[in-house]
Design an enzyme around this catalytic site. Structure first.
Site, PDB file in Angstrom:
ATOM      1  N   GLU A   1      18.196 -16.406   2.282  1.00  0.00           N
ATOM      2  CA  GLU A   1      18.348 -16.488   0.826  1.00  0.00           C
ATOM      3  C   GLU A   1      19.183 -17.715   0.454  1.00  0.00           C
ATOM      4  OE1 GLU A   1      19.867 -12.391  -0.228  1.00  0.00           O
ATOM      5  OE2 GLU A   1      19.355 -12.166   1.869  1.00  0.00           O
TER       6      GLU A   1
ATOM      7  N   HIS B   1      23.745  -8.017  -5.838  1.00  0.00           N
ATOM      8  CA  HIS B   1      22.499  -8.485  -6.448  1.00  0.00           C
ATOM      9  C   HIS B   1      22.317  -8.032  -7.904  1.00  0.00           C
ATOM     10  CE1 HIS B   1      21.486 -10.032  -2.600  1.00  0.00           C
ATOM     11  NE2 HIS B   1      21.009  -8.933  -2.051  1.00  0.00           N
TER      12      HIS B   1
ATOM     13  N   HIS C   1      14.626 -12.933  -2.542  1.00  0.00           N
ATOM     14  CA  HIS C   1      14.997 -12.001  -1.473  1.00  0.00           C
ATOM     15  C   HIS C   1      13.786 -11.555  -0.641  1.00  0.00           C
ATOM     16  CE1 HIS C   1      17.134  -8.819   0.564  1.00  0.00           C
ATOM     17  NE2 HIS C   1      18.243  -9.122  -0.082  1.00  0.00           N
TER      18      HIS C   1
HETATM   19  C1  BGC Z   1      22.558  -8.563   1.718  1.00  0.00           C
HETATM   20  C2  BGC Z   1      22.531  -7.331   2.609  1.00  0.00           C
HETATM   21  C3  BGC Z   1      21.783  -6.261   1.912  1.00  0.00           C
HETATM   22  C4  BGC Z   1      20.404  -6.767   1.603  1.00  0.00           C
HETATM   23  C5  BGC Z   1      19.637  -5.745   0.848  1.00  0.00           C
HETATM   24  C6  BGC Z   1      21.161  -8.996   1.483  1.00  0.00           C
HETATM   25  O1  BGC Z   1      21.156 -10.109   0.649  1.00  0.00           O
HETATM   26  O2  BGC Z   1      23.337  -9.592   2.274  1.00  0.00           O
HETATM   27  O3  BGC Z   1      23.822  -6.882   2.917  1.00  0.00           O
HETATM   28  O4  BGC Z   1      21.712  -5.089   2.669  1.00  0.00           O
HETATM   29  O5  BGC Z   1      20.493  -7.939   0.845  1.00  0.00           O
HETATM   30  O6  BGC Z   1      18.302  -5.959   0.952  1.00  0.00           O
END
Ligand code: BGC
Length: 383
Positions: free
Chosen positions: A348, A140, A210
């Site tokens: 997402e 991210h 998210h």
């Molecule tokens: C990921 C997870 C991660 C999470 C964090 C998701 O988009 O796929 O692996 O732990 O984000 O909030």
């Protein structure tokens, strides 16, 4: 700024969580409407002001947003009895979002959402090194991704536009990237998120939201009895560090099959290497193309207690389904409850993880003569 604009700005920024008409239901487990007000929400982060913004339609459907990380703070939707329920997990103050332990609640993630293998990609013989923040990989956008910056804000009647110039080589990502994210609502209880970006240098871009959802209400227990449908016949399996192997695997006959409505908890504990790697579901679904439509119908999720239903439509080719497997009571949510294991789930819409390093995945390159355009609709109704 003219007077009307100033007045609108004042009205939006000063409106408080007021769906119950009171602030007393802080820990009322039967109600699940968190109380947050814009005065106490306001915080100074990176020397800039982070505020609470409100979009509300004629039915009371309300979306709370903040310019810190261009986040969704809460979504208030009516349940089958007409009660208003907050279905998006979040915090009471902007400052609480500035927490590396739980950085992504409600946030826009990027410049490249999800994982990039070994924190590297190549463009025109240049290797770009990114911050490693998740095992051996970048997750991210790294430690200072879009979730951790204060965005500029423009307030319109039914929408709010956040914009941010992500500078060349910030966290290693090339290009001055001008990014706009607009949240808009209508009287059909739809929230539309529109993403637009340009760059002055070839780069990779993959933006997503998210939000952790709980369709029974924030703080109402796990999401395991929610009914979920994902309009996808395949996923992209991962290695033990959650980087796609490059394969595209059919879901038929596996715990990953959500082609018709199924309780999230039904198959989550089945012995399966992919579920072990993700500690549950943490996988990208390859969305079926909804023929003849501009957008793919990505998913339908129903709160088993409230009947609140959310349909997601997107222009993106993938959907990361994350069943809240790493939620570990690190933080206290709006209604005073902790973020316990699997009490929220993320859906997402995005391009496939690690696309910059995976030649067979849809391309996520953005060139200076192109415009990045992406749209997702979250449509709320009652089952
Ligand atoms: C990921 C997870 C991660 C999470 C964090 C998701 O988009 O796929 O692996 O732990 O984000 O909030």
């Amino acid at each position: 700024m003219n007077l009307t604009r100033l007045l609108t700005l004042f009205l939006f920024t000063s409106s408080a969580y007021s769906c119950t008409g009171s602030k007393k239901s802080n820990t009322d487990a039967t109600n699940h409407i968190a109380t947050v007000d814009s005065i106490s929400f306001k915080s100074t982060i990176n020397d800039q002001e982070a505020n609470l913004y409100t979009l509300k339609n004629n039915n009371g459907f309300t979306v709370y947003l903040t310019n810190f990380g261009a986040r969704i703070v809460g979504i208030i939707a009516p349940d089958k009895e007409g009660k208003l329920i907050d279905v998006a997990l979040g915090f009471k103050t902007a400052a609480e979002y500035n927490n590396p332990k739980e950085p992504y609640f409600g946030a826009i993630v990027g410049p490249v959402a999800n994982r990039i293998a070994n924190g590297k990609f190549e463009i025109a013989d240049n290797i770009y090194n990114l911050p490693i923040n998740n095992g051996p990989n970048t997750l991210h956008g790294g430690k200072n991704g879009l979730h951790f910056v204060v965005w500029n804000t423009e307030v319109f009647k039914d929408s709010i536009r956040f914009s941010y110039l992500h500078p060349d080589l910030q966290d290693g990502f090339p290009g001055n990237k001008q990014i706009d994210v607009t949240y808009a609502i209508n009287n059909q209880n739809e929230l539309t998120v529109t993403y637009r970006a340009i760059t002055d240098k070839e780069t990779y871009l993959n933006l997503s939201n998210h939000t952790y959802f709980n369709m029974n209400g924030e703080g109402s227990g796990t999401i395991l009895d929610h009914q979920l449908q994902i309009f996808a016949d395949a996923t992209t399996p991962v290695d033990s560090t959650l980087i796609p192997t490059g394969e595209i695997t059919n879901v038929a006959g596996t715990p990953f099959d959500f082609t018709s409505l199924k309780a999230i908890g039904k198959d989550i504990d089945i012995e399966n290497q992919q579920l072990t790697y993700g500690k549950g579901y943490d996988h990208n679904y390859v969305l079926n193309e909804t023929k003849g439509k501009e957008m793919n119908h990505a998913a339908k999720i129903i709160g088993d207690k409230t009947g609140i239903t959310m349909d997601i439509y997107t222009t993106e080719p993938g959907l990361q389904f994350y069943s809240g497997n790493f939620m570990a009571e690190n933080v206290i949510l709006k209604n005073g409850v902790k973020d316990s294991f699997r009490t929220g789930l993320c859906l997402e819409p995005q391009n496939f993880p690690d696309a910059p390093n995976q030649p067979t995945f849809p391309n996520s390159k953005l060139k200076p003569d192109q415009i990045y355009n992406s749209k997702t609709i979250y449509s709320f109704s009652i089952n």
